[in-house]
Write an enzyme that holds these catalytic residues in place. Structure first.
Site, PDB file in Angstrom:
ATOM      1  N   ASP A 195      29.138  68.418 -14.294  1.00 42.44           N
ATOM      2  CA  ASP A 195      30.095  68.628 -15.398  1.00 42.44           C
ATOM      3  C   ASP A 195      29.414  69.472 -16.469  1.00 42.44           C
ATOM      4  O   ASP A 195      29.451  69.163 -17.659  1.00 42.44           O
ATOM      5  CB  ASP A 195      30.541  67.271 -15.961  1.00 42.44           C
ATOM      6  CG  ASP A 195      31.740  67.385 -16.912  1.00 42.44           C
ATOM      7  OD1 ASP A 195      32.368  68.458 -16.945  1.00 42.44           O
ATOM      8  OD2 ASP A 195      32.039  66.400 -17.614  1.00 42.44           O
ATOM      9  N   LEU A 196      28.794  70.565 -16.027  1.00 40.96           N
ATOM     10  CA  LEU A 196      27.864  71.311 -16.879  1.00 40.96           C
ATOM     11  C   LEU A 196      28.574  72.409 -17.675  1.00 40.96           C
ATOM     12  O   LEU A 196      28.313  73.591 -17.497  1.00 40.96           O
ATOM     13  CB  LEU A 196      26.722  71.881 -16.040  1.00 40.96           C
ATOM     14  CG  LEU A 196      25.487  72.344 -16.817  1.00 40.96           C
ATOM     15  CD1 LEU A 196      24.920  71.250 -17.686  1.00 40.96           C
ATOM     16  CD2 LEU A 196      24.431  72.870 -15.863  1.00 40.96           C
TER      17      LEU A 196
END
Length: 291
Positions: A195-196
């Site tokens: 979830d960068l």
């Protein structure tokens, strides 16, 4: 439910001397707390008991994910101080402005973290991305894992809430049907954040720290694609350093939209039709290339 200070004291083993609310995110409240000795800690806390999450909720997934990511050498993640089903306590990151040297360092760290690898695509714990469940059932095939466990659940959820039309769904289904071809050269499972986006990269004097993971064994291009989804300072420096340490497979730029489709469908589920246009553009680009 116990006050936040009591929960932090129990989990950290240190008395809380000050508490500073930082607002809310999804279903949890955020705090900076000071404990004896003057150390600051970061806290996520559910405001009340939630049957929705239970004992295997997002804080468990985040704590296990941070621990797993942190086992790779030099992984840029915060320390987990303690957690339970309704509280997560980690080290505090004092943020500064990003610089090019910190960006290059982050690129090298991401390459090392990714190449530490994973046993399979997925993880041994139940996952979450934000407040939404993430199916981490382990698989040997990334294309099928991505289609069936990263695209389909959020496509159905978005359609059920009326945020995507039947025609929209058919386009995403075409991506799912073609994912074996679109995925490019097969790669082994990478140890990814999952979830960068830009908001999960905290810059500080020592470089950068990545927070709020949806960690699992995945495709390493996914983290890099998400960094470009909402913009990241010095992104070219990050990617160049990464590519020098762990060269990306040929054609990686053509697959950015494919990897961005999952987080965009998650955004449609969380925030509604405001993300519909961007999600559908990503689906069409994944299928046909930039128009």
């Amino acid at each position: 439910m116990e006050p936040v200070a009591s929960r932090v004291a129990e989990l950290s083993g240190r008395e809380v001397t000050a508490e500073f609310p930082l607002g809310t995110s999804h279903a949890w409240e955020l705090y900076r707390v000071e404990v004896e000795g003057g150390t600051s800690l970061f806290v996520k806390a559910l405001a009340r008991e939630s049957a929705e999450f239970g004992s295997a909720g997002p804080f468990r997934a985040e704590a296990l994910g941070l621990d797993w990511l942190g086992r790779s050498f030099g992984s840029p993640v915060p320390e987990v101080v303690g957690w339970d089903s309704h509280t997560l306590v980690t080290s505090w990151i004092e943020q500064t402005e990003p610089g090019p040297e910190a960006a290059e360092q982050l690129g090298h760290q991401l390459a090392a973290m990714h190449t530490a690898g994973a046993d399979a695509f997925g993880a041994s714990w139940n996952g979450y991305i934000g407040p939404l469940p993430l199916d981490n059932t382990q698989s040997a095939s990334w294309p099928r894992f991505y289609a069936e466990q990263r695209l389909e659940p959020y496509l159905r959820r978005a359609a059920d809430r009326g945020a995507l039309t039947p025609a929209d769904c058919r386009i995403v289904e075409k991506v799912m049907d073609a994912v074996e071809v679109l995925a490019g050269t097969p790669e082994p499972p990478a140890r990814i954040h999952g979830d960068l986006w830009n908001g999960n990269v905290l810059w500080h004097e020592g470089g950068a720290t990545i927070v709020d993971p949806a960690a699992h064994g995945g495709h390493r291009e996914a983290d890099l694609a998400m960094l470009s989804l909402f913009g990241l300072p010095h992104l070219d420096r990050v990617r160049d350093a990464y590519n020098h340490a762990a060269p990306l497979a040929s054609g990686w730029r053509t697959r950015i939209a494919l990897h961005q489709l999952h987080p965009l469908l998650v955004h449609v589920c969380l925030f509604g039709a405001a993300y519909r246009t961007t999600a559908m553009e990503a689906a069409r680009t994944a299928l046909h290339g930039p128009q």
